[in-house]
Design a protein around this motif. Structure first.
Motif, PDB file in Angstrom:
ATOM      1  N   TYR A 188     -62.787 -26.925  18.370  1.00  0.00           N
ATOM      2  CA  TYR A 188     -62.042 -27.327  17.321  1.00  0.00           C
ATOM      3  C   TYR A 188     -61.584 -26.094  16.682  1.00  0.00           C
ATOM      4  O   TYR A 188     -61.995 -25.281  16.593  1.00  0.00           O
ATOM      5  CB  TYR A 188     -62.334 -28.378  16.220  1.00  0.00           C
ATOM      6  N   TYR A 203     -73.910 -36.066  15.266  1.00  0.00           N
ATOM      7  CA  TYR A 203     -73.029 -34.844  15.795  1.00  0.00           C
ATOM      8  C   TYR A 203     -73.493 -33.731  14.884  1.00  0.00           C
ATOM      9  O   TYR A 203     -73.693 -33.716  13.857  1.00  0.00           O
ATOM     10  CB  TYR A 203     -71.653 -35.167  15.812  1.00  0.00           C
ATOM     11  N   PHE A 223     -71.960 -29.425  14.139  1.00  0.00           N
ATOM     12  CA  PHE A 223     -71.169 -28.464  14.160  1.00  0.00           C
ATOM     13  C   PHE A 223     -71.592 -26.836  14.378  1.00  0.00           C
ATOM     14  O   PHE A 223     -72.755 -26.617  13.726  1.00  0.00           O
ATOM     15  CB  PHE A 223     -70.018 -28.161  13.121  1.00  0.00           C
ATOM     16  N   ILE A 227     -66.083 -36.780   8.258  1.00  0.00           N
ATOM     17  CA  ILE A 227     -66.527 -35.148   8.418  1.00  0.00           C
ATOM     18  C   ILE A 227     -66.197 -34.798   7.052  1.00  0.00           C
ATOM     19  O   ILE A 227     -65.097 -35.099   6.525  1.00  0.00           O
ATOM     20  CB  ILE A 227     -65.678 -34.443   9.492  1.00  0.00           C
ATOM     21  N   TRP A 242     -70.482 -33.046   9.861  1.00  0.00           N
ATOM     22  CA  TRP A 242     -70.394 -34.359  10.267  1.00  0.00           C
ATOM     23  C   TRP A 242     -71.265 -35.402   9.571  1.00  0.00           C
ATOM     24  O   TRP A 242     -72.314 -35.221   9.130  1.00  0.00           O
ATOM     25  CB  TRP A 242     -70.811 -34.519  11.845  1.00  0.00           C
ATOM     26  N   ARG A 268     -70.657 -42.387  11.775  1.00  0.00           N
ATOM     27  CA  ARG A 268     -69.481 -42.949  12.748  1.00  0.00           C
ATOM     28  C   ARG A 268     -69.976 -44.220  12.925  1.00  0.00           C
ATOM     29  O   ARG A 268     -70.834 -44.529  12.788  1.00  0.00           O
ATOM     30  CB  ARG A 268     -70.036 -42.284  14.070  1.00  0.00           C
ATOM     31  N   TYR A 299     -73.789 -44.951  12.795  1.00  0.00           N
ATOM     32  CA  TYR A 299     -74.575 -43.631  12.922  1.00  0.00           C
ATOM     33  C   TYR A 299     -74.479 -42.860  11.523  1.00  0.00           C
ATOM     34  O   TYR A 299     -73.320 -42.534  11.267  1.00  0.00           O
ATOM     35  CB  TYR A 299     -74.339 -42.848  14.433  1.00  0.00           C
ATOM     36  N   TYR A 300     -75.615 -42.134  11.198  1.00  0.00           N
ATOM     37  CA  TYR A 300     -75.432 -41.295   9.976  1.00  0.00           C
ATOM     38  C   TYR A 300     -75.916 -39.838  10.163  1.00  0.00           C
ATOM     39  O   TYR A 300     -76.765 -39.776  11.050  1.00  0.00           O
ATOM     40  CB  TYR A 300     -76.110 -42.030   8.878  1.00  0.00           C
ATOM     41  N   TYR A 360     -62.448 -35.814   5.751  1.00  0.00           N
ATOM     42  CA  TYR A 360     -61.722 -36.079   6.780  1.00  0.00           C
ATOM     43  C   TYR A 360     -62.353 -37.424   7.459  1.00  0.00           C
ATOM     44  O   TYR A 360     -63.522 -37.494   7.787  1.00  0.00           O
ATOM     45  CB  TYR A 360     -61.785 -34.833   7.738  1.00  0.00           C
ATOM     46  N   ILE A 373     -62.305 -41.055  17.409  1.00  0.00           N
ATOM     47  CA  ILE A 373     -63.115 -40.776  18.764  1.00  0.00           C
ATOM     48  C   ILE A 373     -62.830 -41.930  20.111  1.00  0.00           C
ATOM     49  O   ILE A 373     -63.012 -42.981  19.618  1.00  0.00           O
ATOM     50  CB  ILE A 373     -64.481 -40.532  18.662  1.00  0.00           C
ATOM     51  N   MET A 379     -62.813 -35.851  19.130  1.00  0.00           N
ATOM     52  CA  MET A 379     -62.382 -36.411  18.108  1.00  0.00           C
ATOM     53  C   MET A 379     -60.754 -35.881  17.928  1.00  0.00           C
ATOM     54  O   MET A 379     -60.486 -35.011  17.682  1.00  0.00           O
ATOM     55  CB  MET A 379     -62.991 -35.793  16.900  1.00  0.00           C
TER      56      MET A 379
END
Lengths: 112, 126
Positions: free
Chosen positions: A41, A101, A103, B39, B49, B52, B60-61, B96, B100, B113
């Motif tokens: 990104y 996820y 980063f 995010i 993140w 989701r 999911y966390y 944000y 996905i 994303m």
């Protein structure tokens, strides 16, 4: 959690010159389907991030072809063949292999 | 055209609960493979993140924030809501949401994303 490590963290580049950013994960992002779930990104100054590369090597829609992604497993690279002034910003890699996820720390590209 | 827009309070006090809403258009979160993530980004820091939610209501966390986060969706309103309890000044950030697309069945193709909202800035201060 998977840890993502980027280098360098700062990248001064002369316009027209190439640039390369490395991203490494502490676990393999490669699935049995052959895909590595690694994204790149770019966050331009004052803007939301936007997708450059997904699945390690696939350019997102409307991304210039001077951007390319390579790698598999744990080692990935984002390359810009010829840097332009509009490429300044912070580049992030992100793994989507498993939740949560995660980063990388980000790499700030600036123009010399 | 796919768009997402975050909304919520600009300022919250420490210990309060933050509620953020992501309102989207151009896709349906009831379609197989659709997912929305949250995010955040503290000032001058990296992206983090948070959570989701998937089309099938799987959630999911973030490991470190799991006890404080709840994500939910209202498919009829095209909205995803994130709540964060016990807010602290370190939670000051731009938040944000992003779409996905990841296939629900093998080979689980994934598109990243691919669309992000413009972000909403939240300050935690008394």
């Amino acid at each position: 959690d998977i840890v993502m490590t980027q280098s360098p963290l700062s990248l001064p580049v002369t316009p027209g010159e190439p640039a390369s950013i490395s991203c490494r994960s502490n676990q393999s992002l490669l699935y049995s389907n052959g895909y590595s779930y690694l994204d790149w990104y770019l966050q331009k100054p004052g803007k939301s991030p936007h997708l450059l590369i997904y699945l390690g090597t696939n350019r997102a829609s409307r991304v210039p072809d001077r951007f390319s992604g390579s790698g598999s497993g744990t080692d990935f690279t984002l390359k810009i063949s010829r840097v332009e002034a509009e490429d300044v910003g912070v580049y992030y890699c992100m793994q989507a292999s498993q939740t949560p996820y995660t980063f990388g720390q980000g790499t700030k590209l600036e123009i010399k | 055209q796919v768009t997402l827009r975050e909304s919520g309070p600009v300022l919250v006090k420490p210990t309060q609960t933050l509620t953020l809403t992501c309102t989207f258009s151009g896709f349906s979160l009831s379609d197989s493979g659709m997912r929305v993530s949250w995010i955040r980004q503290p000032p001058g820091k990296a992206l983090e993140w948070l959570a989701r939610i998937d089309w099938d209501d799987d959630k999911y966390y973030s490991t470190s924030l799991k006890s404080r986060l709840t994500i939910s969706k209202d498919t009829s309103k095209n909205q995803v809501v994130l709540t964060m309890t016990n807010m602290d000044p370190v939670d000051t950030a731009t938040y944000y949401c992003a779409r996905i697309i990841k296939g629900a069945t093998y080979p689980f193709y994934y598109y990243g994303m691919d669309v992000w909202g413009q972000g909403t800035t939240v300050t935690v201060s008394s």
